[in-house]
Scaffold this motif. Structure first.
Motif, PDB file in Angstrom:
ATOM      1  N   ASN A  51       0.997  -1.378   0.098  1.00 19.56           N
ATOM      2  CA  ASN A  51      -0.178   0.166  -0.002  1.00 19.56           C
ATOM      3  C   ASN A  51       0.128   1.550  -0.076  1.00 19.56           C
ATOM      4  OD1 ASN A  51      -2.073  -1.380   0.504  1.00 19.56           O
ATOM      5  ND2 ASN A  51      -2.787  -1.226   2.491  1.00 19.56           N
ATOM      6  N   HIS A  52       2.142   0.877  -0.098  1.00 19.17           N
ATOM      7  CA  HIS A  52       3.173   2.217   0.419  1.00 19.17           C
ATOM      8  C   HIS A  52       3.988   1.710  -0.520  1.00 19.17           C
ATOM      9  CE1 HIS A  52       5.041   5.105   2.471  1.00 19.17           C
ATOM     10  NE2 HIS A  52       5.571   5.803   1.348  1.00 19.17           N
ATOM     11  N   VAL A  65       0.576   6.410  -1.984  1.00 17.63           N
ATOM     12  CA  VAL A  65       0.130   5.469  -0.694  1.00 17.63           C
ATOM     13  C   VAL A  65      -1.285   5.172  -1.162  1.00 17.63           C
ATOM     14  CG1 VAL A  65      -1.002   5.747   1.695  1.00 17.63           C
ATOM     15  CG2 VAL A  65       1.231   7.105   0.619  1.00 17.63           C
ATOM     16  N   THR A  67      -5.160   4.087  -0.313  1.00 16.97           N
ATOM     17  CA  THR A  67      -5.972   4.504   0.377  1.00 16.97           C
ATOM     18  C   THR A  67      -7.523   4.242   0.358  1.00 16.97           C
ATOM     19  OG1 THR A  67      -6.644   6.408  -0.456  1.00 16.97           O
ATOM     20  CG2 THR A  67      -4.821   7.027   0.266  1.00 16.97           C
ATOM     21  N   HIS A  69     -10.376   5.231   1.821  1.00 13.99           N
ATOM     22  CA  HIS A  69     -11.633   5.743   1.157  1.00 13.99           C
ATOM     23  C   HIS A  69     -12.843   6.050   2.790  1.00 13.99           C
ATOM     24  CE1 HIS A  69     -10.543   7.065  -2.415  1.00 13.99           C
ATOM     25  NE2 HIS A  69     -10.907   5.977  -2.943  1.00 13.99           N
ATOM     26  N   LEU A  75      -6.494   2.387  11.005  1.00 17.11           N
ATOM     27  CA  LEU A  75      -5.858   3.730   9.603  1.00 17.11           C
ATOM     28  C   LEU A  75      -4.908   5.109  11.083  1.00 17.11           C
ATOM     29  CD1 LEU A  75      -8.504   4.769   7.552  1.00 17.11           C
ATOM     30  CD2 LEU A  75      -6.481   3.499   6.974  1.00 17.11           C
ATOM     31  N   LEU A  94      -3.792  14.692  -4.510  1.00 16.38           N
ATOM     32  CA  LEU A  94      -5.501  13.292  -3.621  1.00 16.38           C
ATOM     33  C   LEU A  94      -5.735  13.127  -5.157  1.00 16.38           C
ATOM     34  CD1 LEU A  94      -6.302  15.616  -1.001  1.00 16.38           C
ATOM     35  CD2 LEU A  94      -4.742  13.248  -1.095  1.00 16.38           C
ATOM     36  N   LEU A 177      -8.410   7.139   4.337  1.00 21.27           N
ATOM     37  CA  LEU A 177      -6.699   7.756   4.737  1.00 21.27           C
ATOM     38  C   LEU A 177      -6.973   8.804   3.886  1.00 21.27           C
ATOM     39  CD1 LEU A 177      -4.555   6.544   5.977  1.00 21.27           C
ATOM     40  CD2 LEU A 177      -3.910   5.688   3.427  1.00 21.27           C
ATOM     41  N   ASP A 178      -7.403   8.933   2.922  1.00 20.47           N
ATOM     42  CA  ASP A 178      -7.375  10.361   1.891  1.00 20.47           C
ATOM     43  C   ASP A 178      -7.521  11.562   2.814  1.00 20.47           C
ATOM     44  OD1 ASP A 178      -9.680   8.786   1.018  1.00 20.47           O
ATOM     45  OD2 ASP A 178      -8.379   8.980  -0.787  1.00 20.47           O
ATOM     46  N   ILE A 181      -4.665  12.372   5.818  1.00 23.94           N
ATOM     47  CA  ILE A 181      -3.786  12.683   5.087  1.00 23.94           C
ATOM     48  C   ILE A 181      -3.132  14.095   4.610  1.00 23.94           C
ATOM     49  CG2 ILE A 181      -1.982  12.456   2.605  1.00 23.94           C
ATOM     50  CD1 ILE A 181      -2.659   9.654   2.242  1.00 23.94           C
ATOM     51  N   TYR A 238      -6.699  -4.808   1.958  1.00 25.20           N
ATOM     52  CA  TYR A 238      -6.680  -3.275   2.114  1.00 25.20           C
ATOM     53  C   TYR A 238      -5.345  -3.613   3.358  1.00 25.20           C
ATOM     54  CZ  TYR A 238      -5.655   1.383   2.666  1.00 25.20           C
ATOM     55  OH  TYR A 238      -4.663   2.648   3.550  1.00 25.20           O
ATOM     56  N   ALA A 299      -2.285  10.296  -2.797  1.00 24.17           N
ATOM     57  CA  ALA A 299      -2.181   9.414  -2.289  1.00 24.17           C
ATOM     58  C   ALA A 299      -3.811   9.103  -3.320  1.00 24.17           C
ATOM     59  CB  ALA A 299      -2.432  10.209  -0.872  1.00 24.17           C
TER      60      ALA A 299
END
Length: 327
Positions: A51-52, A65, A67, A69, A75, A94, A177-178, A181, A238, A299
């Motif tokens: 994921n990264h 990254v 993400t 939603h 997280l 984003l 996560l969006d 960030i 995920y 992201a």
């Protein structure tokens, strides 16, 4: 029609799941043959795990990254690890920033053609008898007139009527996560940018024929339990950083249960993924490459990372070397 759209948006923004989640992680219920088939498919997917990732070319470093939603307590730990990376970035990109998204949803009448079927046949003419029955039943359950709903774009009805009971529904920010960030970037004074607009994303969703969109809507309406299984499988894949496996099982679910003959189901799925993932990835990469700064954070939804047309592979084709990083 504008009045109906306003009522639908109000319903959607206030909507919460009313039934208990029935979903299970499908990866835990595969037999030996299915497990072997999954392994074979995953071997054909570039960057199916992680994921990264860090992409490097010359003096430039891009943290990509994947993400999710919607909110999840797991997280919290992810953000503790990502926060130093975000704070030190020259820019954060984003899919759509918060202000960009809010501007769109606060003035939907400016983009009414994205929501309604203004001319030509409506859903009563293009849906199967079973599909129309499912849609009418779902509309009546929300005190909506099916005859008027028949002039609403299928993509919007899928969001309104057919989401999983295992997660929040609608467009209200869910502290995914969006959002997290973006909040860190704002507090740190890091410039933010959008890779697309809400309107451009919706245009991609709605550019196929109305008949094909109606078949996708019928599939979404068929089984809330099936939607639950897909949601839970993708969520757990995920957090295992194995998004590729969740995406393969999502495809299997569709090919096994969607309306129509097998060849038509495959065509629908291929077109859907080309629209919702591939074409958007291909539009995003030039924007990423054209953003000033030697240290970027990108992201985007985790499903955009894997695959031959995934963001990671497209950056590799652009000459970047990629290294998996802690998530």
């Amino acid at each position: 029609m504008i009045r109906l759209l306003a009522a639908l948006l109000f319903s959607l923004l206030a909507l919460q799941a009313q039934a208990r989640c029935q979903g299970a992680d499908l990866r835990d219920h595969l037999d030996a043959n299915q497990s072997a088939a999954l392994t074979r498919e995953l071997a054909q997917i570039p960057y199916g795990e992680g994921n990264h990732w860090i992409a490097r070319k010359g003096a430039r470093t891009i943290h990509i990254v994947g993400t999710m939603h919607v909110n999840d307590s797991r997280l919290n730990g992810v953000m503790r690890r990502l926060t130093p990376v975000i704070r030190s970035a020259d820019a954060v990109l984003l899919e759509v920033t918060g202000p960009e998204g809010r501007r769109f949803w606060e003035t939907p009448e400016e983009n009414i053609n994205l929501f309604v079927i203004r001319k030509g046949p409506g859903l009563t003419e293009v849906m199967s008898e079973r599909g129309w029955e499912l849609l009418s039943r779902a509309a009546l359950a929300m005190n909506l007139d099916p005859r008027r709903v028949a002039r609403i774009q299928p993509w919007f009805l899928s969001v309104l009527l057919a989401e999983s009971f295992c997660g929040p529904r609608g467009f209200r920010p869910q502290n995914g996560l969006d959002n997290r960030i973006e909040s860190v970037a704002i507090r740190a004074g890091v410039p933010l940018g959008s890779l697309e607009t809400v309107a451009s994303a919706i245009t991609v969703l709605s550019r196929r024929s109305l008949a094909d969109q109606a078949k996708m809507l019928e599939y979404d309406l068929t089984s809330s339990t099936g939607n639950d299984h897909t949601f839970v499988t993708l969520r757990e894949a995920y957090f295992d950083e194995r998004m590729g496996s969740g995406m393969v099982l999502e495809k299997w679910q569709f090919l096994a249960n969607a309306p129509g003959a097998p060849r038509d189901r495959q065509r629908l799925w291929s077109n859907y993924t080309a629209d919702i993932l591939d074409s958007r990835n291909q539009a995003w990469v030039p924007r990423i490459l054209g953003t000033p700064g030697n240290s970027l954070v990108v992201a985007v939804g985790a499903a955009h990372l894997p695959g031959r047309a995934g963001v990671l592979n497209l950056l590799a084709r652009a000459g970047y070397t990629l290294e998996r990083a802690p998530f």
